[in-house]
Scaffold this active site. Structure first.
Site, PDB file in Angstrom:
ATOM      1  N   HIS A  19       4.738  45.382  83.451  1.00 46.01           N
ATOM      2  CA  HIS A  19       4.494  44.831  82.114  1.00 46.01           C
ATOM      3  C   HIS A  19       4.498  43.304  82.106  1.00 46.01           C
ATOM      4  O   HIS A  19       3.805  42.695  81.284  1.00 46.01           O
ATOM      5  CB  HIS A  19       5.504  45.425  81.122  1.00 46.01           C
ATOM      6  CG  HIS A  19       5.288  46.908  80.913  1.00 46.01           C
ATOM      7  ND1 HIS A  19       6.274  47.764  80.499  1.00 46.01           N
ATOM      8  CD2 HIS A  19       4.175  47.685  81.087  1.00 46.01           C
ATOM      9  CE1 HIS A  19       5.785  49.007  80.408  1.00 46.01           C
ATOM     10  NE2 HIS A  19       4.516  48.972  80.765  1.00 46.01           N
ATOM     11  N   GLY A 145      -7.438  60.725  81.961  1.00 46.75           N
ATOM     12  CA  GLY A 145      -7.934  59.345  81.906  1.00 46.75           C
ATOM     13  C   GLY A 145      -8.714  58.932  83.146  1.00 46.75           C
ATOM     14  O   GLY A 145      -9.648  58.127  83.062  1.00 46.75           O
ATOM     15  N   ASP A 165      -2.076  53.816  85.745  1.00 49.23           N
ATOM     16  CA  ASP A 165      -0.624  53.891  85.958  1.00 49.23           C
ATOM     17  C   ASP A 165      -0.172  55.346  86.069  1.00 49.23           C
ATOM     18  O   ASP A 165       0.547  55.856  85.214  1.00 49.23           O
ATOM     19  CB  ASP A 165       0.047  53.184  84.748  1.00 49.23           C
ATOM     20  CG  ASP A 165       1.544  53.133  84.855  1.00 49.23           C
ATOM     21  OD1 ASP A 165       2.078  53.276  85.977  1.00 49.23           O
ATOM     22  OD2 ASP A 165       2.204  52.946  83.817  1.00 49.23           O
TER      23      ASP A 165
HETATM   24  C1  LIG Z   1       3.932  56.115  84.335  1.00 51.68           C
HETATM   25  S1  LIG Z   1       3.476  56.969  82.900  1.00 51.68           S
HETATM   26  C2  LIG Z   1       2.551  55.821  81.969  1.00 51.68           C
HETATM   27  C3  LIG Z   1       3.318  54.656  81.417  1.00 51.68           C
HETATM   28  C4  LIG Z   1       2.508  53.677  80.611  1.00 51.68           C
HETATM   29  N1  LIG Z   1       1.288  53.275  81.287  1.00 51.68           N
HETATM   30  C5  LIG Z   1       3.314  52.449  80.305  1.00 51.68           C
HETATM   31  O1  LIG Z   1       3.265  51.475  81.092  1.00 51.68           O
HETATM   32  O2  LIG Z   1       3.995  52.411  79.284  1.00 51.68           O
HETATM   33  C6  LIG Z   1       2.210  58.025  83.486  1.00 51.68           C
HETATM   34  C7  LIG Z   1       1.645  58.940  82.419  1.00 51.68           C
HETATM   35  O3  LIG Z   1       0.419  59.490  82.898  1.00 51.68           O
HETATM   36  C8  LIG Z   1       0.288  60.809  82.384  1.00 51.68           C
HETATM   37  N2  LIG Z   1      -0.764  61.445  83.219  1.00 51.68           N
HETATM   38  C9  LIG Z   1      -0.665  62.024  84.442  1.00 51.68           C
HETATM   39  N3  LIG Z   1      -1.891  62.345  84.921  1.00 51.68           N
HETATM   40  C10 LIG Z   1      -2.785  61.923  83.987  1.00 51.68           C
HETATM   41  C11 LIG Z   1      -4.200  61.907  83.913  1.00 51.68           C
HETATM   42  N4  LIG Z   1      -4.948  62.408  84.901  1.00 51.68           N
HETATM   43  N5  LIG Z   1      -4.800  61.379  82.822  1.00 51.68           N
HETATM   44  C12 LIG Z   1      -4.033  60.860  81.808  1.00 51.68           C
HETATM   45  N6  LIG Z   1      -2.692  60.836  81.818  1.00 51.68           N
HETATM   46  C13 LIG Z   1      -2.069  61.352  82.895  1.00 51.68           C
HETATM   47  C14 LIG Z   1       1.672  61.360  82.454  1.00 51.68           C
HETATM   48  O4  LIG Z   1       1.817  62.440  81.559  1.00 51.68           O
HETATM   49  C15 LIG Z   1       2.513  60.135  82.041  1.00 51.68           C
HETATM   50  O5  LIG Z   1       2.735  60.125  80.655  1.00 51.68           O
END
Ligand SMILES: C[S@@+](CC[C@H](N)C(=O)[O-])C[C@H]1O[C@@H](n2cnc3c(N)ncnc32)[C@H](O)[C@@H]1O
Length: 287
Positions: A19, A145, A165
């Site tokens: 961040h 995503g 991420d």
């Molecule tokens: C590390 S967290 C994200 C944190 C966020 N980017 C932040 O910095 O606040 C990863 C997230 O990706 C989601 N996730 C896993 N595979 C995914 C995919 N193929 N597409 C979208 N989301 C996914 C998980 O459910 C989780 O909520």
């Protein structure tokens, strides 16, 4: 079936590194008048309560944001990130932590666009709730995503920051991010792509940076930053640090990170092996 929930990890040392870099990139990219698209392929819930059962269970934020959030001595780039965290906690007690979607929304102008993707059904419901009424600048999508990234690029303004991420729950995540980035660079070579990854005992994690360096076409700029907070555990379990690999980084990012990381490393170190590195395609042996 996904089991990772970022609410258990919000505000940990990896979030701090990710961040700090995100806020710096956004601050730079919104200086140009043309609209910016921010595409967050793994958005999570958008914001988190640190007094909730999930965050309290592991208490990871205590070794992350809690160590630094009230420090007045932070270098400029860290200070800009801490200002955002403090805005979320106006009463002066650390109770909430911003996710990447919230940090992006805070930085963007009305002409910019924020596209948020989240696959986990519970998290995507929370994400939609957290951004309800945010206006047409923000769009949340419950879906994959990485797979949907190709539908977003290039954006009409041809200016985008793509944050990738993943939670790296499966080995396939490493191959999937490489494939998605390869495809994205073919469609939109000038985008800024920021990929986060954990420093863990898995071979896929150790090999990822070198694979990423070979990915962009010759001449494409990249920046690789790592922050290790403790030595890898002897049983191989756990995350000793994390890294970000950024393709087409803002030119200001390397100096901003080199200026911030000595302070951050000192504050977040859990043993005397803590260290940081910044390497770029232009200068691969810094520090
Ligand atoms: C590390 S967290 C994200 C944190 C966020 N980017 C932040 O910095 O606040 C990863 C997230 O990706 C989601 N996730 C896993 N595979 C995914 C995919 N193929 N597409 C979208 N989301 C996914 C998980 O459910 C989780 O909520």
């Amino acid at each position: 079936m996904l089991s990772y929930r970022h609410a258990f990890h919000a505000g940990n040392h990896a979030d701090v590194l990710k961040h700090v870099a995100l806020v710096q990139m956004l601050d730079y990219l919104i200086q140009k008048p043309a609209p910016l698209y921010v595409i967050d392929t793994h958005a999570g819930a958008g914001r988190y309560r640190l007094d909730a059962r999930e965050a309290q269970k592991l208490g990871e934020f205590r070794e992350g944001i809690e160590r630094i959030w009230d420090k007045q001595s932070a270098p400029k780039t860290v200070a800009a990130y801490l200002t955002a965290v403090r805005e979320m906690n106006p009463a002066g007690e650390l109770k909430q932590y911003p996710g990447s979607p919230w940090l992006a929304k805070r930085a963007l102008r009305t002409s910019d666009r924020l596209r948020l993707f989240e696959l986990h059904s519970n998290e995507s419901r929370l994400l939609a709730q957290n951004f309800k009424g945010a206006g047409r600048e923000v769009q949340t999508t419950a879906g994959d995503g990485l797979a949907l990234l190709k539908s977003q690029i290039p954006p009409p303004s041809r200016r985008a920051l793509v944050l990738i991420d993943p939670s790296y729950e499966t080995k396939a995540d490493y191959a999937n991010v490489l494939a998605a980035l390869k495809d994205a660079l073919k469609r939109f070579a000038s985008g800024t792509y920021a990929l986060w990854y954990p420093q863990i005992a898995k071979i896929e994690s150790r090999q990822l940076p070198e694979r990423l360096k070979r990915l962009p076409a010759t001449g494409t700029d990249w920046l690789h930053v790592t922050l290790r907070v403790h030595a890898p555990a002897t049983d191989g379990v756990g995350m000793s640090g994390s890294g970000m690999f950024i393709i087409n980084p803002p030119w200001t990012l390397a100096d901003a990170l080199r200026d911030s990381l000595p302070w951050l490393t000192e504050k977040l170190a859990q043993d005397d092996t803590a260290e940081w590195k910044v390497e770029t395609s232009a200068d691969k042996t810094n520090q």
